[in-house]
Design a protein around this motif. Structure first.
Motif, PDB file in Angstrom:
ATOM      1  N   GLU A 168       0.828  -1.203   0.000  1.00 57.90           N
ATOM      2  CA  GLU A 168       0.000   0.000   0.000  1.00 57.90           C
ATOM      3  C   GLU A 168       0.863   1.254   0.000  1.00 57.90           C
ATOM      4  O   GLU A 168       0.510   2.259  -0.626  1.00 57.90           O
ATOM      5  CB  GLU A 168      -0.942   0.000   1.211  1.00 57.90           C
ATOM      6  CG  GLU A 168      -2.016  -1.070   1.157  1.00 57.90           C
ATOM      7  CD  GLU A 168      -2.865  -0.994  -0.108  1.00 57.90           C
ATOM      8  OE1 GLU A 168      -3.233   0.148  -0.505  1.00 57.90           O
ATOM      9  OE2 GLU A 168      -3.142  -2.044  -0.710  1.00 57.90           O
ATOM     10  N   GLU A 169       1.996   1.195   0.683  1.00 59.79           N
ATOM     11  CA  GLU A 169       2.908   2.342   0.713  1.00 59.79           C
ATOM     12  C   GLU A 169       3.474   2.622  -0.682  1.00 59.79           C
ATOM     13  O   GLU A 169       3.555   3.789  -1.107  1.00 59.79           O
ATOM     14  CB  GLU A 169       4.061   2.078   1.695  1.00 59.79           C
ATOM     15  CG  GLU A 169       3.656   1.996   3.161  1.00 59.79           C
ATOM     16  CD  GLU A 169       2.999   0.674   3.523  1.00 59.79           C
ATOM     17  OE1 GLU A 169       2.397   0.607   4.612  1.00 59.79           O
ATOM     18  OE2 GLU A 169       3.078  -0.284   2.714  1.00 59.79           O
ATOM     19  N   GLU A 170       3.837   1.548  -1.375  1.00 50.19           N
ATOM     20  CA  GLU A 170       4.391   1.720  -2.719  1.00 50.19           C
ATOM     21  C   GLU A 170       3.324   2.236  -3.684  1.00 50.19           C
ATOM     22  O   GLU A 170       3.596   3.091  -4.534  1.00 50.19           O
ATOM     23  CB  GLU A 170       4.955   0.385  -3.218  1.00 50.19           C
ATOM     24  CG  GLU A 170       5.671   0.456  -4.548  1.00 50.19           C
ATOM     25  CD  GLU A 170       7.032   1.117  -4.478  1.00 50.19           C
ATOM     26  OE1 GLU A 170       7.692   1.203  -5.529  1.00 50.19           O
ATOM     27  OE2 GLU A 170       7.446   1.570  -3.379  1.00 50.19           O
ATOM     28  N   LYS A 171       2.101   1.736  -3.563  1.00 48.72           N
ATOM     29  CA  LYS A 171       1.007   2.230  -4.414  1.00 48.72           C
ATOM     30  C   LYS A 171       0.770   3.717  -4.193  1.00 48.72           C
ATOM     31  O   LYS A 171       0.541   4.475  -5.145  1.00 48.72           O
ATOM     32  CB  LYS A 171      -0.282   1.456  -4.118  1.00 48.72           C
ATOM     33  CG  LYS A 171      -0.276   0.017  -4.594  1.00 48.72           C
ATOM     34  CD  LYS A 171      -1.584  -0.669  -4.203  1.00 48.72           C
ATOM     35  CE  LYS A 171      -1.587  -2.133  -4.583  1.00 48.72           C
ATOM     36  NZ  LYS A 171      -2.813  -2.830  -4.117  1.00 48.72           N
ATOM     37  N   ALA A 172       0.814   4.139  -2.923  1.00 49.53           N
ATOM     38  CA  ALA A 172       0.596   5.553  -2.615  1.00 49.53           C
ATOM     39  C   ALA A 172       1.732   6.409  -3.154  1.00 49.53           C
ATOM     40  O   ALA A 172       1.510   7.536  -3.627  1.00 49.53           O
ATOM     41  CB  ALA A 172       0.462   5.737  -1.102  1.00 49.53           C
ATOM     42  N   ARG A 173       2.938   5.863  -3.107  1.00 50.74           N
ATOM     43  CA  ARG A 173       4.103   6.621  -3.557  1.00 50.74           C
ATOM     44  C   ARG A 173       4.184   6.702  -5.076  1.00 50.74           C
ATOM     45  O   ARG A 173       4.592   7.726  -5.627  1.00 50.74           O
ATOM     46  CB  ARG A 173       5.373   5.966  -3.004  1.00 50.74           C
ATOM     47  CG  ARG A 173       6.644   6.766  -3.228  1.00 50.74           C
ATOM     48  CD  ARG A 173       7.821   6.080  -2.566  1.00 50.74           C
ATOM     49  NE  ARG A 173       8.204   4.856  -3.249  1.00 50.74           N
ATOM     50  CZ  ARG A 173       9.003   4.814  -4.324  1.00 50.74           C
ATOM     51  NH1 ARG A 173       9.494   5.934  -4.829  1.00 50.74           N
ATOM     52  NH2 ARG A 173       9.295   3.669  -4.888  1.00 50.74           N
ATOM     53  N   ARG A 174       3.778   5.646  -5.760  1.00 52.18           N
ATOM     54  CA  ARG A 174       3.903   5.575  -7.213  1.00 52.18           C
ATOM     55  C   ARG A 174       2.554   5.800  -7.880  1.00 52.18           C
ATOM     56  O   ARG A 174       1.907   4.888  -8.380  1.00 52.18           O
ATOM     57  CB  ARG A 174       4.489   4.232  -7.632  1.00 52.18           C
ATOM     58  CG  ARG A 174       5.922   3.984  -7.183  1.00 52.18           C
ATOM     59  CD  ARG A 174       6.882   5.041  -7.737  1.00 52.18           C
ATOM     60  NE  ARG A 174       6.865   5.118  -9.175  1.00 52.18           N
ATOM     61  CZ  ARG A 174       7.761   4.520  -9.965  1.00 52.18           C
ATOM     62  NH1 ARG A 174       8.743   3.813  -9.430  1.00 52.18           N
ATOM     63  NH2 ARG A 174       7.691   4.656 -11.278  1.00 52.18           N
ATOM     64  N   GLY A 175       2.133   7.057  -7.899  1.00 50.56           N
ATOM     65  CA  GLY A 175       0.887   7.398  -8.586  1.00 50.56           C
ATOM     66  C   GLY A 175       0.944   7.094 -10.069  1.00 50.56           C
ATOM     67  O   GLY A 175      -0.082   6.842 -10.707  1.00 50.56           O
ATOM     68  N   ASP A 176       2.164   7.131 -10.645  1.00 50.76           N
ATOM     69  CA  ASP A 176       2.295   6.828 -12.068  1.00 50.76           C
ATOM     70  C   ASP A 176       1.952   5.363 -12.346  1.00 50.76           C
ATOM     71  O   ASP A 176       1.375   5.037 -13.394  1.00 50.76           O
ATOM     72  CB  ASP A 176       3.706   7.152 -12.555  1.00 50.76           C
ATOM     73  CG  ASP A 176       4.798   6.458 -11.749  1.00 50.76           C
ATOM     74  OD1 ASP A 176       4.551   6.129 -10.570  1.00 50.76           O
ATOM     75  OD2 ASP A 176       5.899   6.268 -12.292  1.00 50.76           O
ATOM     76  N   TYR A 177       2.249   4.465 -11.404  1.00 55.41           N
ATOM     77  CA  TYR A 177       1.883   3.060 -11.582  1.00 55.41           C
ATOM     78  C   TYR A 177       0.365   2.873 -11.497  1.00 55.41           C
ATOM     79  O   TYR A 177      -0.219   2.056 -12.214  1.00 55.41           O
ATOM     80  CB  TYR A 177       2.554   2.194 -10.528  1.00 55.41           C
ATOM     81  CG  TYR A 177       4.022   1.921 -10.774  1.00 55.41           C
ATOM     82  CD1 TYR A 177       4.637   2.292 -11.969  1.00 55.41           C
ATOM     83  CD2 TYR A 177       4.788   1.273  -9.816  1.00 55.41           C
ATOM     84  CE1 TYR A 177       5.980   2.036 -12.188  1.00 55.41           C
ATOM     85  CE2 TYR A 177       6.139   1.004 -10.033  1.00 55.41           C
ATOM     86  CZ  TYR A 177       6.725   1.398 -11.221  1.00 55.41           C
ATOM     87  OH  TYR A 177       8.054   1.143 -11.430  1.00 55.41           O
ATOM     88  N   ARG A 178      -0.275   3.630 -10.614  1.00 56.37           N
ATOM     89  CA  ARG A 178      -1.740   3.542 -10.508  1.00 56.37           C
ATOM     90  C   ARG A 178      -2.391   3.979 -11.824  1.00 56.37           C
ATOM     91  O   ARG A 178      -3.371   3.379 -12.281  1.00 56.37           O
ATOM     92  CB  ARG A 178      -2.241   4.409  -9.355  1.00 56.37           C
ATOM     93  CG  ARG A 178      -3.750   4.285  -9.112  1.00 56.37           C
ATOM     94  CD  ARG A 178      -4.188   5.022  -7.870  1.00 56.37           C
ATOM     95  NE  ARG A 178      -3.640   4.418  -6.667  1.00 56.37           N
ATOM     96  CZ  ARG A 178      -4.152   3.357  -6.075  1.00 56.37           C
ATOM     97  NH1 ARG A 178      -5.217   2.752  -6.574  1.00 56.37           N
ATOM     98  NH2 ARG A 178      -3.596   2.876  -4.974  1.00 56.37           N
TER      99      ARG A 178
END
Length: 410
Positions: A168-178
């Motif tokens: 979840e931390e990585e998802k929040a940090r990498r908005g470009d991946y979302r």
């Protein structure tokens, strides 16, 4: 490239600092101009400058120069980032070569295809789990390679799995991946729909609407029209019409005529040819009707028993059609057959079969079957064995799931 000393500058570090300051201002032409400071040939000390200049050249759509510079840099130091950037330059050039407007790369489509294949393989060798590279591979298969939807769908599903596996931390940090995941959900739904994997298409389409609700990385109008197409394919016509109506007023690009065509399709499937015709006749003026809308209008008129009026609409479609002529010609062939105009029917079926082979390199089963029937009725039996042979070669090839699937409408 001029020798660096001709400018009185031979310090790559100072050039890089200047380039990065210009990058922050998105002054791409000024960054690209710094390429004149590169020695000939540039050595390893200039690698960072080469990377920045190549990026700016890519932004300016100067693909050939950017690729040459970055390939030289990769030869000096092979990294995932440079391989991925090279794959992107070929990918961007390939998409631009298909666009109706805008600059075009000074490379053949085959050179662009081979270049992308080479560098995407190299990038994925460095990082097999690169979300962005796998997504671009999926788009390349689906759009550049003319609906290679099986490998495209595999790529999109891989992107979705990789994103969901992040913390979840990585998802929040990498908005470009979302953002990439949202686009993969949409593109995956489109490929699954074309492959007639309707359950999967429905799951991906609805997930795209749900997961992308706040950010809208995919335009709401596109998400809703995809949901409408999926529901239409699954026979959920009420849901399909509701989604298409919502799409009419949803945020996104102003072009909306294709949605009236979609609503016409839904009405026709509900055995309501009056509504099917009305969606187009009342909402899309004649001067604005694209060929596929004329074709859909002809379908509606034919369904309400107005065969001559349907032929007029299909003839209007042919006047401006570049990609879907075979679809219109098959309809005309069938109509002429019903009207007893066997000569016109034969001509239409022949043209349809020829066009699909020349344009899509595929046989048109429906055109060949129509031609076979007309030739038998006209007593031209000498050609029937050759038509039967061509039909046999069709095998399980079949026809596209719908006109829009083959032509990429919306």
């Amino acid at each position: 490239m001029a020798e660096a000393r001709s400018h009185g500058i031979s310090d790559p570090h100072a050039t890089l600092i200047e380039a990065e300051a210009l990058m922050r201002k998105q002054a791409w032409e000024e960054v690209a101009a710094l390429g004149l400071r590169l020695p000939t040939p540039p050595d390893e000390s200039w690698l960072a400058v080469m990377d920045v200049v190549a990026f700016a050249l890519g932004q300016l759509r100067q693909w050939t120069v950017a690729i040459a510079l970055l390939e030289h840099a990769y030869g000096l130091e092979a990294t995932w980032r440079r391989a991925s950037s090279l794959a992107y330059l070929y990918y961007d050039g390939a998409l631009a070569s298909q666009a109706p407007r805008g600059p075009k790369p000074d490379m053949s489509k085959e050179a662009l295809r081979k270049g992308f294949r080479r560098w995407i393989a190299e990038a994925l060798r460095h990082d097999p789990d690169s979300i962005k590279d796998i997504y671009r591979l999926g788009i390349f298969e689906a759009q550049v390679e003319a609906c290679h939807d099986k490998p495209a769908l595999r790529a999109f599903l891989r992107v979705i799995d990789l994103f969901h596996a992040l913390s979840e931390e990585e998802k929040a940090r990498r908005g470009d991946y979302r953002k990439v995941c949202s686009k993969a959900l949409y593109a995956g739904a489109r490929s699954a729909l074309r492959l007639k994997q309707l359950g999967l298409a429905r799951k991906l389409s609805f997930a795209c609407i749900r997961e992308d609700k706040e950010a809208n990385h995919v335009e709401p109008v596109h998400k809703l029209q995809m949901a409408a197409r999926v529901c239409m394919a699954t026979g959920e016509f009420d849901h399909a019409e509701r989604a298409a109506r919502l799409a009419l007023d949803a945020p996104g690009p102003p072009r909306r005529d294709y949605l009236f065509g979609l609503l016409s399709d839904i009405s026709l499937l509900r055995s309501d040819p009056e509504a099917a015709c009305s969606w187009i006749e009342k909402h899309v003026p004649e001067h604005r009707r694209a060929s596929y809308l004329w074709r859909k209008l002809g379908d509606g008129r034919a369904a309400r028993g107005q065969l001559k009026e349907a032929c007029q609409a299909w003839e209007s479609a042919l006047r401006q059609d570049r990609c879907g002529r075979h679809l219109t010609l098959v309809r005309l062939g069938r109509a002429y057959l019903d009207l007893g105009a066997l000569g016109k029917a034969e001509d239409a079926f022949r043209k349809a079969a020829h066009f699909r082979v020349s344009r899509f390199m595929k046989e048109d089963r429906e055109a060949l079957e129509g031609l076979e029937k007309v030739l038998a009725l006209r007593g031209k039996k000498e050609e029937l064995p050759r038509i039967a042979e061509r039909l046999a070669k069709c095998g399980g090839q079949g026809q596209p799931a719908s006109d829009d699937d083959e032509l990429g409408v919306a």
